[in-house]
Structures are given as C-alpha cells and as structure tokens.
Write a protein that holds these residues in place. Structure first.
Motif, PDB file in Angstrom:
ATOM      1  N   UNK A  52       2.195   3.541  11.220  1.00  0.00           N
ATOM      2  CA  UNK A  52       3.453   2.961  11.677  1.00  0.00           C
ATOM      3  C   UNK A  52       4.166   2.352  10.478  1.00  0.00           C
ATOM      4  N   UNK A  53       5.300   2.910  10.074  1.00  0.00           N
ATOM      5  CA  UNK A  53       5.996   2.377   8.897  1.00  0.00           C
ATOM      6  C   UNK A  53       6.402   0.926   9.089  1.00  0.00           C
ATOM      7  N   UNK A  54       6.222   0.140   8.044  1.00  0.00           N
ATOM      8  CA  UNK A  54       6.672  -1.257   8.085  1.00  0.00           C
ATOM      9  C   UNK A  54       7.695  -1.555   6.993  1.00  0.00           C
TER      10      UNK A  54
ATOM     11  N   UNK B 276      12.649   5.881   2.266  1.00  0.00           N
ATOM     12  CA  UNK B 276      11.255   6.312   2.273  1.00  0.00           C
ATOM     13  C   UNK B 276      10.492   5.362   3.178  1.00  0.00           C
ATOM     14  N   UNK B 277       9.799   5.902   4.165  1.00  0.00           N
ATOM     15  CA  UNK B 277       9.056   5.082   5.125  1.00  0.00           C
ATOM     16  C   UNK B 277       7.640   4.845   4.618  1.00  0.00           C
ATOM     17  N   UNK B 278       7.239   3.578   4.555  1.00  0.00           N
ATOM     18  CA  UNK B 278       5.929   3.216   4.020  1.00  0.00           C
ATOM     19  C   UNK B 278       5.247   2.208   4.944  1.00  0.00           C
ATOM     20  N   UNK B 279       3.928   2.244   4.987  1.00  0.00           N
ATOM     21  CA  UNK B 279       3.168   1.231   5.731  1.00  0.00           C
ATOM     22  C   UNK B 279       2.547   0.282   4.717  1.00  0.00           C
TER      23      UNK B 279
ATOM     24  N   UNK C 145       0.738   9.996   5.054  1.00  0.00           N
ATOM     25  CA  UNK C 145      -0.501   9.941   4.289  1.00  0.00           C
ATOM     26  C   UNK C 145      -1.435   8.895   4.881  1.00  0.00           C
ATOM     27  N   UNK C 146      -2.717   9.176   4.871  1.00  0.00           N
ATOM     28  CA  UNK C 146      -3.703   8.209   5.349  1.00  0.00           C
ATOM     29  C   UNK C 146      -3.918   7.170   4.250  1.00  0.00           C
ATOM     30  N   UNK C 147      -3.455   5.945   4.496  1.00  0.00           N
ATOM     31  CA  UNK C 147      -3.432   4.918   3.460  1.00  0.00           C
ATOM     32  C   UNK C 147      -4.819   4.649   2.892  1.00  0.00           C
ATOM     33  N   UNK C 148      -5.825   4.636   3.756  1.00  0.00           N
ATOM     34  CA  UNK C 148      -7.173   4.299   3.313  1.00  0.00           C
ATOM     35  C   UNK C 148      -7.781   5.279   2.335  1.00  0.00           C
TER      36      UNK C 148
ATOM     37  N   UNK D 156       0.840  -1.198   0.000  1.00  0.00           N
ATOM     38  CA  UNK D 156       0.000   0.000   0.000  1.00  0.00           C
ATOM     39  C   UNK D 156       0.878   1.253   0.000  1.00  0.00           C
ATOM     40  N   UNK D 157       1.472   1.528  -1.146  1.00  0.00           N
ATOM     41  CA  UNK D 157       2.421   2.629  -1.291  1.00  0.00           C
ATOM     42  C   UNK D 157       1.799   4.008  -1.119  1.00  0.00           C
TER      43      UNK D 157
END
Length: 346
Positions: free
Chosen positions: A275-277, A290-293, A248-251, A223-224
């Motif tokens: 929370x970045x994963x 680049x931090x992404x969840x 950014x709000x992923x949803x 979910x970039x």
C-alpha cells in the motif's frame, strides 16, 4: 527548544566540511535534547489497548488543514499515539511556528520532540529547526533522542543542514501499563544496507531500554527499494509502475523489515502490504508521481485488531466538513505522505 541566530548557525555549518557533522553537532546541546511536554493529565480508568498512527506531515506547512484532517478523519478518531515525522520549529515555510507544540495543543496530547536538522538554506528562518515527535494521550514517563549512524551528509545538499537522522524513544504510562514508543526517521539518500544499519541501531537501543513489555515502533523508514541518490534507479522503478508491474516486495531489498522480525517485532499484521504511503513527484509535464511504501508500524507484545491507510489527497477526503480548514484548503494534498494507523490490544 532554545534557538540561535542565523549568523551563528551559518558559522557552525561552515565547520562541517572540515570537522564533520558529528563534531559540530556535539557543540550544540539541542541535538541531544528531548523536549517533553506533559501538560495534560492521563485519561481516567485503565487501558486494554490503543490506536496508533504514523504520519509524515511534511513540515507542518499546511498546519490548519492538517489539524482539521487529524480531528475529523473517521479512521483517525481516537488516536492515542501519533508518531510524526518532519515537524518544523521556527521556519518561514511553516509560518515560523513551533509545529509540535501547536499540534499537541490542538489535539489535546502530550509530546516529545527531537531535533533532526538545523536548516541553513533560508537566512530568514528565526530558528530553522526540523525534527520528529511522539504525541501521546498518556503521560510520558521518560524520553530520549538516539542519533543514528550517518549515511548522508546533508550539509552538501541544496537544503544545506547541520544534523542527521534520529529516533525518539519514550516510555508511556498507558492507564497504569508501561508502553514503549519509538518514532524513527531513516535516511532516504542511501541504499537498503544504509537504512539497515540505522534500523539496527534503533532496534538495539529499544532492546536495551525496553527489555520486556509491549512496544510500538514506527515512522518514515524511507524504504525506497533503491538508493535514494541513484536517479536512474528511481526512474527505472517509475517505468516499471507505468508498465503495470506489481509493486516490489520491500522486504527483499530493504533489511529494515527482516531486521524487525529478528528483534521480535511484527510488521506484517500492522501494515497494509502493499500500500503506497508516499507520492514522489517526477517533475515531468504530466505531473506523474512515483508510488512508494515508506511509512511503517512495528509491534512487539501487542495484538493488532484493525489497520488502515488514509490518503492525504484532498480529493479523497470526502468526509471533510464544509466550514473546516480542510475544505478551505485549495491544494491538491495535505502531505506527500499518507497516514497509517493500527488498533492494538495488550
């Protein structure tokens, strides 16, 4: 899973530009096979709940340290179900081993493996297989592989592959209770709509196979919040992060999360948001990331009582034992993904 020579893999791969991935994969029974190992007996007694984890282990390239991490990390003690992405079988980069089989043995778990790609970039790979797995402390009653809609043809990538994204569905006998488990790996090189199409295929099949009862569903959903093929888009997000913008709000940009709710799954209680994963290297002189969840757990018919994210940066593993493989590992990180976990009650 039965292997084949590189010459044969390469020959079949050369058919992809004309015939397409699906037609070539149809010639290879490995892509429909769910490899199940139920060697271990069920733990004694009943079951009121369990701990589940999601972990993209980046192919198993740091296998011994990864095993030590999973065995000794306090937050991951007592994991009953591990939904794992990116596990090699017969690849030079991970020691030519069957990572799923060896990890199951090391952790004392049963497992099911599904083949995502046959790698063609390295002719020295004895098998060149790469896929996903579900590990379980309980018996696996049945399992199947679900091929997902194609959103990117990986044959034309620098990695050159036969295959495509998948989900594994399995029913577990959790102390006499039937529990549905799903591990999925969605496409990074597409946009949110493409991932939405893949997730809807997963959710539809899960509804067919698990019409009622509890289900745990998770994996690397990529979910970039941007199209993974769009370099300017991820550079723009990196600049946002550097400037201190809120995550950014992923949803809002990824249909995966609202789709889960439409199908009766809860993602809000099982995940730490934001929370970045995932740490995506920017390949600049500063070594920025680049931090992404990207990794998620969804639950249906379950109550989440605890949850967390565990960093796989070595500097954050202060609990490692002095004589363990984790302490001996000299790299900066075990995987480019963090692990996440949730404790669930029936």
């Amino acid at each position: 899973m039965k292997g084949m020579s590189y010459a044969e893999r390469d020959r079949l791969g050369r058919l992809v530009p004309e015939e397409g991935q699906a037609a070539v994969m149809a010639r290879l029974p490995q892509f429909a096979e769910a490899v199940v190992d139920n060697t271990l007996s069920a733990p004694a007694g009943g079951c009121d709940g369990f701990k589940a984890a999601v972990f993209n282990i980046e192919r198993g390239m740091r296998f011994d340290a990864t095993v030590d991490f999973l065995r000794t990390c306090p937050a991951l003690q007592g994991v009953d179900i591990l939904l794992a992405n990116e596990l090699d079988d017969g690849c030079v980069r991970s020691g030519n081993q069957d990572v799923s089989a060896n990890l199951a043995k090391a952790l004392g778990m049963n497992y099911v493996f599904g083949l995502e790609f046959m790698e063609l970039a390295d002719p020295d790979d004895p098998k060149g297989y790469h896929g996903n797995a579900i590990f379980s402390r309980w018996p696996i009653v049945w399992a199947e592989v679900l091929r997902l809609p194609e959103e990117n043809n990986w044959y034309f990538d620098r990695q050159r592959r036969i295959g495509g994204r998948l989900a594994i569905l399995a029913e577990l006998d959790a102390g006499g209770r039937r529990l549905g488990a799903v591990c999925a790996h969605l496409e990074n090189r597409t946009d949110g709509a493409g991932r939405g199409r893949q997730m809807e295929a997963v959710l539809r099949r899960a509804a067919e196979r698990f019409p009622e009862g509890p289900v745990i569903l998770g994996g690397d959903f990529n979910t970039n919040t941007f199209d993974g093929r769009d370099v300017p888009a991820f550079l723009a997000l990196f600049e946002e992060q550097k400037a201190g913008a809120a995550p950014r709000e992923v949803g809002l940009t990824e249909p995966v999360l609202p789709l889960a709710e439409q199908y009766g799954y809860d993602y809000r209680n099982a995940n730490v948001i934001p929370s970045p994963t995932r740490r995506k290297p920017m390949r600049n002189e500063a070594g920025d990331v680049l931090q992404l969840q990207l990794d998620w757990l969804f639950t249906r018919g379950l109550t989440v009582t605890e949850k967390g994210v565990v960093s796989t940066l070595l500097q954050d593993c202060g609990w490692k034992t002095p004589d363990g493989a984790l302490a001996e590992y000299a790299g900066a990180e075990l995987s480019d993904h963090n692990a996440l976990w949730a404790r669930c009650a029936f």
